[in-house]
Scaffold this motif. Structure first.
Motif, PDB file in Angstrom:
ATOM      1  N   ASP A  61       0.861  -1.190   0.000  1.00  0.00           N
ATOM      2  CA  ASP A  61       0.000   0.000   0.000  1.00  0.00           C
ATOM      3  C   ASP A  61       0.895   1.236   0.000  1.00  0.00           C
ATOM      4  O   ASP A  61       2.112   1.142   0.028  1.00  0.00           O
ATOM      5  CB  ASP A  61      -0.940  -0.016   1.216  1.00  0.00           C
ATOM      6  CG  ASP A  61      -0.173  -0.258   2.493  1.00  0.00           C
ATOM      7  OD1 ASP A  61       0.995   0.191   2.576  1.00  0.00           O
ATOM      8  OD2 ASP A  61      -0.698  -0.908   3.414  1.00  0.00           O
ATOM      9  N   ARG A  62       0.249   2.390  -0.009  1.00  0.00           N
ATOM     10  CA  ARG A  62       1.005   3.622  -0.153  1.00  0.00           C
ATOM     11  C   ARG A  62       1.975   3.852   1.013  1.00  0.00           C
ATOM     12  O   ARG A  62       3.061   4.370   0.821  1.00  0.00           O
ATOM     13  CB  ARG A  62       0.026   4.804  -0.270  1.00  0.00           C
ATOM     14  CG  ARG A  62       0.579   6.005  -0.995  1.00  0.00           C
ATOM     15  CD  ARG A  62      -0.513   7.028  -1.235  1.00  0.00           C
ATOM     16  NE  ARG A  62      -1.261   7.340  -0.020  1.00  0.00           N
ATOM     17  CZ  ARG A  62      -0.825   8.120   0.971  1.00  0.00           C
ATOM     18  NH1 ARG A  62       0.351   8.705   0.866  1.00  0.00           N
ATOM     19  NH2 ARG A  62      -1.556   8.330   2.040  1.00  0.00           N
ATOM     20  N   VAL A  63       1.570   3.434   2.210  1.00  0.00           N
ATOM     21  CA  VAL A  63       2.430   3.680   3.377  1.00  0.00           C
ATOM     22  C   VAL A  63       3.376   2.509   3.675  1.00  0.00           C
ATOM     23  O   VAL A  63       4.135   2.550   4.642  1.00  0.00           O
ATOM     24  CB  VAL A  63       1.608   4.015   4.647  1.00  0.00           C
ATOM     25  CG1 VAL A  63       0.858   5.314   4.452  1.00  0.00           C
ATOM     26  CG2 VAL A  63       0.656   2.884   5.002  1.00  0.00           C
ATOM     27  N   ARG A  64       3.313   1.477   2.846  1.00  0.00           N
ATOM     28  CA  ARG A  64       4.258   0.349   2.947  1.00  0.00           C
ATOM     29  C   ARG A  64       4.198  -0.350   4.315  1.00  0.00           C
ATOM     30  O   ARG A  64       5.240  -0.619   4.910  1.00  0.00           O
ATOM     31  CB  ARG A  64       5.714   0.801   2.730  1.00  0.00           C
ATOM     32  CG  ARG A  64       5.943   1.746   1.587  1.00  0.00           C
ATOM     33  CD  ARG A  64       5.887   1.023   0.253  1.00  0.00           C
ATOM     34  NE  ARG A  64       6.688   1.735  -0.718  1.00  0.00           N
ATOM     35  CZ  ARG A  64       6.268   2.804  -1.380  1.00  0.00           C
ATOM     36  NH1 ARG A  64       5.040   3.245  -1.208  1.00  0.00           N
ATOM     37  NH2 ARG A  64       7.070   3.404  -2.241  1.00  0.00           N
ATOM     38  N   SER A  65       2.974  -0.615   4.811  1.00  0.00           N
ATOM     39  CA  SER A  65       2.907  -1.322   6.102  1.00  0.00           C
ATOM     40  C   SER A  65       3.528  -2.707   5.988  1.00  0.00           C
ATOM     41  O   SER A  65       4.226  -3.158   6.889  1.00  0.00           O
ATOM     42  CB  SER A  65       1.462  -1.401   6.597  1.00  0.00           C
ATOM     43  OG  SER A  65       0.559  -1.491   5.522  1.00  0.00           O
ATOM     44  N   ASP A  66       3.286  -3.395   4.879  1.00  0.00           N
ATOM     45  CA  ASP A  66       4.043  -4.605   4.582  1.00  0.00           C
ATOM     46  C   ASP A  66       4.008  -4.809   3.073  1.00  0.00           C
ATOM     47  O   ASP A  66       3.459  -3.974   2.351  1.00  0.00           O
ATOM     48  CB  ASP A  66       3.511  -5.831   5.341  1.00  0.00           C
ATOM     49  CG  ASP A  66       2.087  -6.195   4.932  1.00  0.00           C
ATOM     50  OD1 ASP A  66       1.539  -5.513   4.040  1.00  0.00           O
ATOM     51  OD2 ASP A  66       1.540  -7.147   5.486  1.00  0.00           O
ATOM     52  N   GLY A  67       4.586  -5.906   2.615  1.00  0.00           N
ATOM     53  CA  GLY A  67       4.632  -6.109   1.171  1.00  0.00           C
ATOM     54  C   GLY A  67       4.853  -7.560   0.802  1.00  0.00           C
ATOM     55  O   GLY A  67       5.330  -8.364   1.605  1.00  0.00           O
ATOM     56  N   VAL A  68       4.446  -7.912  -0.411  1.00  0.00           N
ATOM     57  CA  VAL A  68       4.728  -9.235  -0.980  1.00  0.00           C
ATOM     58  C   VAL A  68       5.424  -8.986  -2.322  1.00  0.00           C
ATOM     59  O   VAL A  68       4.982  -8.141  -3.103  1.00  0.00           O
ATOM     60  CB  VAL A  68       3.420 -10.040  -1.198  1.00  0.00           C
ATOM     61  CG1 VAL A  68       3.695 -11.311  -2.008  1.00  0.00           C
ATOM     62  CG2 VAL A  68       2.781 -10.396   0.143  1.00  0.00           C
ATOM     63  N   ILE A  69       6.502  -9.717  -2.542  1.00  0.00           N
ATOM     64  CA  ILE A  69       7.250  -9.550  -3.797  1.00  0.00           C
ATOM     65  C   ILE A  69       7.049 -10.781  -4.679  1.00  0.00           C
ATOM     66  O   ILE A  69       7.185 -11.917  -4.210  1.00  0.00           O
ATOM     67  CB  ILE A  69       8.759  -9.338  -3.513  1.00  0.00           C
ATOM     68  CG1 ILE A  69       8.991  -7.950  -2.897  1.00  0.00           C
ATOM     69  CG2 ILE A  69       9.592  -9.494  -4.793  1.00  0.00           C
ATOM     70  CD1 ILE A  69      10.418  -7.681  -2.470  1.00  0.00           C
ATOM     71  N   LEU A  70       6.721 -10.543  -5.943  1.00  0.00           N
ATOM     72  CA  LEU A  70       6.657 -11.615  -6.938  1.00  0.00           C
ATOM     73  C   LEU A  70       7.786 -11.378  -7.931  1.00  0.00           C
ATOM     74  O   LEU A  70       7.951 -10.265  -8.425  1.00  0.00           O
ATOM     75  CB  LEU A  70       5.326 -11.595  -7.698  1.00  0.00           C
ATOM     76  CG  LEU A  70       4.026 -11.471  -6.912  1.00  0.00           C
ATOM     77  CD1 LEU A  70       2.829 -11.589  -7.873  1.00  0.00           C
ATOM     78  CD2 LEU A  70       3.928 -12.544  -5.850  1.00  0.00           C
ATOM     79  N   ALA A  71       8.559 -12.429  -8.205  1.00  0.00           N
ATOM     80  CA  ALA A  71       9.675 -12.279  -9.137  1.00  0.00           C
ATOM     81  C   ALA A  71       9.605 -13.381 -10.181  1.00  0.00           C
ATOM     82  O   ALA A  71       9.458 -14.563  -9.841  1.00  0.00           O
ATOM     83  CB  ALA A  71      11.008 -12.340  -8.398  1.00  0.00           C
ATOM     84  N   ASN A  72       9.721 -12.984 -11.430  1.00  0.00           N
ATOM     85  CA  ASN A  72       9.654 -13.938 -12.535  1.00  0.00           C
ATOM     86  C   ASN A  72      11.006 -14.653 -12.689  1.00  0.00           C
ATOM     87  O   ASN A  72      12.054 -14.003 -12.732  1.00  0.00           O
ATOM     88  CB  ASN A  72       9.333 -13.168 -13.824  1.00  0.00           C
ATOM     89  CG  ASN A  72       8.702 -14.052 -14.861  1.00  0.00           C
ATOM     90  OD1 ASN A  72       8.943 -15.247 -14.879  1.00  0.00           O
ATOM     91  ND2 ASN A  72       7.892 -13.470 -15.720  1.00  0.00           N
ATOM     92  N   CYS A  73      10.967 -15.985 -12.761  1.00  0.00           N
ATOM     93  CA  CYS A  73      12.226 -16.718 -12.951  1.00  0.00           C
ATOM     94  C   CYS A  73      12.327 -17.269 -14.370  1.00  0.00           C
ATOM     95  O   CYS A  73      13.159 -18.128 -14.648  1.00  0.00           O
ATOM     96  CB  CYS A  73      12.382 -17.830 -11.918  1.00  0.00           C
ATOM     97  SG  CYS A  73      11.076 -19.051 -11.988  1.00  0.00           S
TER      98      CYS A  73
END
Ligand SMILES: [Zn+2]
Length: 287
Positions: A61-73
């Motif tokens: 979200d805008r305030v970056r309370s947490d995050g999930v990263i998806l990375a293409n392999c």
């Protein structure tokens, strides 16, 4: 991994952010553990998979309370490592504005962005700057460089840093003092190129064929896999500066993918030196 996100807050320069993060990590003896780092900084999950339509994504979200990263392999695990670092950059560089309601969605082209014009471009360039400074800090990178530029160094760097050959070459062009450029080609056509400080403008453009009078054209046409020596080449083949001394080296890989490294000698005294001025060029820097 215990990391302090508060200590990283309010740093808006991507290189300083990476440096501060390395200060928290202490000495890193193998490849930078990017997934563990992300998980130590409020990223709750890192998913590496064969995704369609994007290279990397940061759900936040805008305030970056947490995050999930998806990375293409799809293009390999080493490319995915860079992508994770890029997305972590968007997460930590709090001035970056989310590109959609769900966060950031980044393409292959974004991963190569170096321009700093429009905000969206600048954000991508900053995420890339952060990624390379985190994964290949000069303290870990420069020790693998030979006296003279050589594509063989890239193989050592790939292994040591667990980073793609492309990222290693880009970093090499940036870190070395010599004016260098690199050109990636496929089946004899130029895919893209970069040039370092001081290197003249490249004459061939994207999708152009490799110049016929270049060594690159010669070895790619023959399909000889491996790394050539650095040889003097026609400056007019690659630049609009026919008067300069130019050297080229090419690595031909699988499926006629190739990368060519160009080294320009722009020193004023170059004209006064005879052909033996750079005799070591044809020799390997080390074994
Ligand atoms: Zn991005």
């Amino acid at each position: 991994m215990a990391l302090d996100r508060i200590d990283l807050a309010d740093i808006h320069a991507p290189d300083r952010l990476a440096t501060r993060l390395h200060a928290q990590l202490g000495p890193v003896t193998s490849a930078v553990p990017i997934v563990e780092i992300a998980l130590g900084l409020d990223i709750s999950d890192v998913r590496i998979d064969n995704f369609d339509g994007f290279e990397g994504m940061l759900l936040t979200d805008r305030v970056r309370s947490d995050g999930v990263i998806l990375a293409n392999c799809r293009h390999g695990d080493q490319r995915a490592r860079f992508t994770i670092a890029h997305e972590l950059g968007h997460f930590l560089l709090e001035r970056h504005e989310v590109s959609s309601e769900t966060g950031f969605r980044c393409t292959t082209r974004d991963m190569r962005e170096t321009r700093e014009g429009r905000r969206e471009l600048r954000q991508e360039a900053e995420a890339n700057r952060f990624a390379i400074e985190l994964l290949a800090p000069s303290s870990m990178f420069d020790r693998h460089l030979s006296c003279d530029p050589h594509l063989r160094d890239v193989q050592h760097l790939r292994r040591a840093l667990d980073l793609s050959g492309e990222a290693c070459i880009r970093r090499m062009v940036e870190r070395r003092d010599e004016p260098l450029a690199a050109i990636w080609s496929h089946e004899g056509r130029i895919r893209y190129s970069i040039r370092g400080d001081g290197f003249p403008h490249l004459a061939p453009k994207k999708n152009d064929p490799l110049p016929k009078i270049s060594q690159a054209f010669d070895v790619v046409s023959k399909g000889v896999r491996g790394i050539t020596t650095f040889r003097e080449t026609h400056a007019a083949a690659w630049t609009h500066r026919p008067e300069i001394e130019l050297f080229e080296q090419t690595r031909v890989g699988r499926d006629r993918h190739a990368v060519t490294l160009l080294w320009a000698d722009l020193s004023p005294e170059a004209d006064d030196e005879d052909d033996g001025a750079l005799p070591e060029l044809g020799e390997p820097g080390f074994r």
